[in-house]
Design a protein around this motif. Sequence first.
Motif, PDB file in Angstrom:
ATOM      1  N   ALA A  79      -6.269  79.345  30.386  1.00 35.97           N
ATOM      2  CA  ALA A  79      -5.053  78.958  31.126  1.00 35.97           C
ATOM      3  C   ALA A  79      -5.336  77.749  32.012  1.00 35.97           C
ATOM      4  O   ALA A  79      -4.497  76.826  32.109  1.00 35.97           O
ATOM      5  CB  ALA A  79      -4.559  80.130  31.964  1.00 35.97           C
ATOM      6  N   GLY A  80      -6.497  77.722  32.656  1.00 35.44           N
ATOM      7  CA  GLY A  80      -6.856  76.572  33.494  1.00 35.44           C
ATOM      8  C   GLY A  80      -7.003  75.300  32.689  1.00 35.44           C
ATOM      9  O   GLY A  80      -6.532  74.231  33.098  1.00 35.44           O
ATOM     10  N   CYS A  81      -7.650  75.403  31.529  1.00 38.33           N
ATOM     11  CA  CYS A  81      -7.813  74.218  30.669  1.00 38.33           C
ATOM     12  C   CYS A  81      -6.465  73.716  30.164  1.00 38.33           C
ATOM     13  O   CYS A  81      -6.218  72.499  30.115  1.00 38.33           O
ATOM     14  CB  CYS A  81      -8.732  74.538  29.493  1.00 38.33           C
ATOM     15  N   THR A  82      -5.602  74.632  29.815  1.00 38.23           N
ATOM     16  CA  THR A  82      -4.268  74.257  29.340  1.00 38.23           C
ATOM     17  C   THR A  82      -3.481  73.569  30.453  1.00 38.23           C
ATOM     18  O   THR A  82      -2.846  72.521  30.230  1.00 38.23           O
ATOM     19  CB  THR A  82      -3.506  75.498  28.835  1.00 38.23           C
ATOM     20  N   ALA A  83      -3.519  74.147  31.657  1.00 38.25           N
ATOM     21  CA  ALA A  83      -2.796  73.548  32.782  1.00 38.25           C
ATOM     22  C   ALA A  83      -3.392  72.185  33.139  1.00 38.25           C
ATOM     23  O   ALA A  83      -2.657  71.240  33.459  1.00 38.25           O
ATOM     24  CB  ALA A  83      -2.849  74.487  33.981  1.00 38.25           C
ATOM     25  N   PHE A  84      -4.711  72.055  33.049  1.00 42.17           N
ATOM     26  CA  PHE A  84      -5.345  70.773  33.339  1.00 42.17           C
ATOM     27  C   PHE A  84      -4.925  69.720  32.319  1.00 42.17           C
ATOM     28  O   PHE A  84      -4.602  68.585  32.674  1.00 42.17           O
ATOM     29  CB  PHE A  84      -6.864  70.937  33.347  1.00 42.17           C
ATOM     30  N   GLY A  85      -4.939  70.093  31.049  1.00 45.37           N
ATOM     31  CA  GLY A  85      -4.512  69.158  29.998  1.00 45.37           C
ATOM     32  C   GLY A  85      -3.062  68.730  30.174  1.00 45.37           C
ATOM     33  O   GLY A  85      -2.727  67.541  30.061  1.00 45.37           O
ATOM     34  N   LEU A  86      -2.197  69.676  30.467  1.00 47.39           N
ATOM     35  CA  LEU A  86      -0.787  69.332  30.689  1.00 47.39           C
ATOM     36  C   LEU A  86      -0.624  68.477  31.944  1.00 47.39           C
ATOM     37  O   LEU A  86       0.222  67.563  31.987  1.00 47.39           O
ATOM     38  CB  LEU A  86       0.062  70.600  30.800  1.00 47.39           C
ATOM     39  N   GLY A  87      -1.420  68.759  32.969  1.00 47.21           N
ATOM     40  CA  GLY A  87      -1.381  67.938  34.182  1.00 47.21           C
ATOM     41  C   GLY A  87      -1.767  66.499  33.892  1.00 47.21           C
ATOM     42  O   GLY A  87      -1.142  65.568  34.408  1.00 47.21           O
TER      43      GLY A  87
END
Length: 118
Positions: A79-87
Amino acid sequence: MTAATSATPSVTIESFETDLAALLTVAKGDLETKKKEIKAARARVRQIARQHRIKHCHKTISAVADVVPRALFYSLAFAGCTAFGLGLVFLAIGNGPVAVALFTVTGAAWGMGAVARQ
């Protein structure tokens, strides 16, 4: 020729011919004894089955307890990696406030993952 007789006398129904009540008393006593034995055997079977169920449940709970922290860590990391990528994507297209919110979510997810790992 003489007929061979048994060396051990056997109890037959003829010995109770004179007293039918004695026969009934013996039969009732045997029946009660067998009922008690059956009741005790059924109780023991239930007890063993219950112990088996409890042992199986403890095994299952132990296995789940070993897997849950690891699964939680990996799901929070994902979830953190996904949110970072979207950010990063939102930052690249110029939507700064959404990117900052997603970076906050990234930090929270990675922080919770680090705590869950310990």
